[in-house]
Design a protein around this motif. Structure first.
Motif, short mmCIF file in Angstrom:
data_model
loop_
_atom_site.label_atom_id
_atom_site.label_comp_id
_atom_site.label_asym_id
_atom_site.label_seq_id
_atom_site.Cartn_x
_atom_site.Cartn_y
_atom_site.Cartn_z
N GLN A 1 0.82 -1.20 0.00
CA GLN A 1 0.00 0.00 0.00
C GLN A 1 0.86 1.25 0.00
OE1 GLN A 1 -2.29 -0.65 3.52
NE2 GLN A 1 -3.80 -1.98 2.53
N LEU A 2 1.93 1.24 0.80
CA LEU A 2 2.82 2.39 0.87
C LEU A 2 3.51 2.63 -0.47
CD1 LEU A 2 4.49 2.10 4.40
CD2 LEU A 2 2.74 3.72 3.65
N ARG A 3 3.97 1.56 -1.11
CA ARG A 3 4.66 1.70 -2.40
C ARG A 3 3.71 2.25 -3.46
NH1 ARG A 3 7.27 -3.39 -0.74
NH2 ARG A 3 9.46 -2.90 -0.26
N TYR A 4 2.48 1.77 -3.49
CA TYR A 4 1.52 2.25 -4.47
C TYR A 4 1.17 3.70 -4.19
CZ TYR A 4 0.72 -2.64 -5.89
OH TYR A 4 0.88 -3.93 -6.34
N PHE A 5 1.06 4.05 -2.91
CA PHE A 5 0.77 5.43 -2.52
C PHE A 5 1.90 6.37 -2.95
CE2 PHE A 5 1.83 8.51 0.91
CZ PHE A 5 0.84 9.45 0.65
N PRO B 1 -2.96 17.70 3.09
CA PRO B 1 -1.97 17.84 4.17
C PRO B 1 -1.65 16.50 4.83
CG PRO B 1 -3.51 19.66 4.25
CD PRO B 1 -4.03 18.72 3.19
N ALA B 2 -2.67 15.66 5.05
CA ALA B 2 -2.43 14.33 5.63
C ALA B 2 -1.61 13.48 4.68
CB ALA B 2 -3.76 13.65 5.95
N GLY B 3 -1.87 13.63 3.38
CA GLY B 3 -1.11 12.87 2.40
C GLY B 3 0.35 13.26 2.37
N ARG B 4 0.62 14.58 2.47
CA ARG B 4 2.01 15.03 2.48
C ARG B 4 2.75 14.52 3.72
NH1 ARG B 4 -0.43 19.65 0.19
NH2 ARG B 4 -0.68 20.67 2.22
N GLU B 5 2.06 14.50 4.85
CA GLU B 5 2.69 14.00 6.07
C GLU B 5 2.97 12.51 5.96
OE1 GLU B 5 1.91 13.79 10.92
OE2 GLU B 5 0.52 14.88 9.62
N LEU B 6 2.00 11.76 5.42
CA LEU B 6 2.20 10.33 5.26
C LEU B 6 3.33 10.05 4.26
CD1 LEU B 6 1.40 7.42 5.89
CD2 LEU B 6 -0.26 7.55 4.01
N LEU B 7 3.44 10.86 3.22
CA LEU B 7 4.49 10.63 2.23
C LEU B 7 5.87 10.71 2.87
CD1 LEU B 7 5.20 10.19 -0.76
CD2 LEU B 7 5.23 12.68 -1.03
N SER B 8 6.06 11.66 3.75
CA SER B 8 7.35 11.77 4.44
C SER B 8 7.64 10.52 5.25
CB SER B 8 7.33 13.00 5.35
OG SER B 8 8.54 13.09 6.09
N HIS B 9 6.64 10.03 5.99
CA HIS B 9 6.82 8.80 6.77
C HIS B 9 7.02 7.60 5.86
CE1 HIS B 9 6.02 10.74 10.56
NE2 HIS B 9 4.80 11.12 10.20
N ALA B 10 6.30 7.56 4.74
CA ALA B 10 6.41 6.42 3.82
C ALA B 10 7.82 6.32 3.25
CB ALA B 10 5.38 6.56 2.70
N TYR B 11 8.41 7.46 2.90
CA TYR B 11 9.79 7.44 2.40
C TYR B 11 10.73 6.85 3.44
CZ TYR B 11 9.02 10.27 -1.83
OH TYR B 11 8.64 10.72 -3.08
N ASP B 12 10.56 7.26 4.70
CA ASP B 12 11.43 6.75 5.76
C ASP B 12 11.25 5.24 5.95
OD1 ASP B 12 12.49 9.24 6.26
OD2 ASP B 12 11.09 9.70 7.89
N ILE B 13 10.00 4.80 5.94
CA ILE B 13 9.71 3.38 6.15
C ILE B 13 10.29 2.54 5.03
CG2 ILE B 13 7.87 1.65 6.24
CD1 ILE B 13 6.14 3.84 7.61
N LYS C 1 12.62 3.29 2.92
CA LYS C 1 14.09 3.37 2.90
C LYS C 1 14.69 2.39 3.89
CE LYS C 1 15.86 7.44 2.41
NZ LYS C 1 16.31 8.83 2.66
N LYS C 2 14.10 2.31 5.08
CA LYS C 2 14.61 1.39 6.10
C LYS C 2 14.40 -0.07 5.68
CE LYS C 2 14.36 4.30 10.24
NZ LYS C 2 14.32 5.58 9.54
N VAL C 3 13.25 -0.34 5.05
CA VAL C 3 13.00 -1.71 4.57
C VAL C 3 14.01 -2.08 3.49
CG1 VAL C 3 11.36 -3.16 3.33
CG2 VAL C 3 10.57 -1.71 5.19
N ASP C 4 14.27 -1.15 2.56
CA ASP C 4 15.26 -1.41 1.52
C ASP C 4 16.63 -1.70 2.12
OD1 ASP C 4 13.81 -1.34 -0.76
OD2 ASP C 4 14.28 0.71 -1.31
N ASP C 5 17.01 -0.90 3.10
CA ASP C 5 18.32 -1.11 3.73
C ASP C 5 18.40 -2.46 4.41
OD1 ASP C 5 19.03 1.37 2.85
OD2 ASP C 5 18.85 2.36 4.81
#
Length: 303
Positions: A7-11, A61-73, A75-79
């Protein structure tokens, strides 16, 4: 239902291009799969993530906030899931050459990841045309290159394909060709055509045009992808270019659609190249292993 990485990747894919249709093309999945994932994600977070407009999908605004968290999540999964065979203690320097298209539309994300994964590795990046890259690899001026491997013919170089980016027809929204059941070079030859020249794009295009019974009605030859994008968006012509450089909007905010061609048009292959007889350094091995794992290429011995 719990939040999922899918879901995060599609978002993220939808947020980056602003269109469900283009995100589906980029991910090679159906539009309905993305729509379902976004709706499930909105239910999970309890807020709307996008505002649906005539131009596409704008983040709330909620979408922009979630996008920031999604990038972090993500990125950590990729690592955590990649590069498990490569030590991050690799150090030293590596000279990497790349062509214009690769630097503009492919490499920055991977350079950022490499710098984060190998903080002791100094990557010196150079933008050059293919001929200069080939000469530099053969004379040891560059250790490795990232470029359009489909253009390389020198037998003294070894290449390794990372991805193939499909070439499609670019047209403005509401173009008559969008209404046809199929579109081939015959139909395209009747339209004003904008020929991209950078990275030997015109040479590649003329190969498949010459193999057909038709020729493009070229009104402009340009090295600027943005010029092509603007002219197509403004209805001044059409072009055949790869998905990797496609964006759904021109600089003027005009919509650009894509059409899969009926006739065979070769994909744009992007990959690595090095001198066939080179002795791989630890830095070169680390970079090659990164790309192999990032693109799910079976790890093989140096050829």
């Amino acid at each position: 239902m719990s939040l999922s990485l899918k879901q995060l990747r599609y978002f993220v894919a939808t947020a980056e291009v602003g269109q469900i249709s283009q995100a589906a093309v980029n991910l090679s999945i159906s539009q309905s799969a993305i729509t379902t994932a976004v709706k499930e994600l909105e239910r999970h977070v309890g807020a709307e993530l996008f505002v649906r407009t005539a131009h596409g999908m704008d983040l709330t605004p909620a979408g922009r906030e979630l996008l920031s968290h999604a990038y972090d999540i993500l990125k950590k999964v990729d690592d955590a899931t990649h590069l498990n065979a490569v030590s991050n203690t690799v150090e030293g320097s590596l000279t990497m050459a790349a062509t214009y298209t690769v630097i503009g539309y492919f490499l920055p994300y991977h350079i950022e990841r490499l710098q984060r994964l190998f903080p002791r590795l100094d990557i010196q990046l150079f933008e050059l045309n293919r001929e200069s890259i080939e000469e530099g690899l053969l004379t040891n001026r560059y250790d490795i290159a990232v470029l359009l491997t489909s253009n390389i013919l020198n037998p003294q170089l070894t290449t390794e394909k990372l991805l193939s980016s499909t070439r499609r027809l670019w047209v403005p929204t509401q173009h008559p060709l969008l209404q046809l059941p199929s579109v081939g070079l015959e139909e395209v030859s009747k339209e004003p055509y904008i020929m991209l020249t950078v990275d030997e794009a015109a040479h590649t295009a003329m190969k498949y045009w010459s193999a057909s019974l038709y020729q493009p009605k070229t009104i402009l030859r340009t090295s600027s992808v943005e010029a092509v994008r603007s002219m197509v968006g403004n209805g001044q012509g059409v072009a055949i270019l790869s998905d990797m450089v496609h964006r759904p909007w021109s600089l003027e905010g005009r919509r650009i659609e894509t059409i899969t061609m009926r006739d065979p048009v070769p994909a744009m292959d992007v990959g690595l190249a090095w001198r066939r007889t080179v002795e791989f350094t630890p830095a070169m091995l680390a970079v090659r292993s990164y790309f192999q794992q990032a693109f799910h290429i079976p790890v093989s011995r140096v050829a």
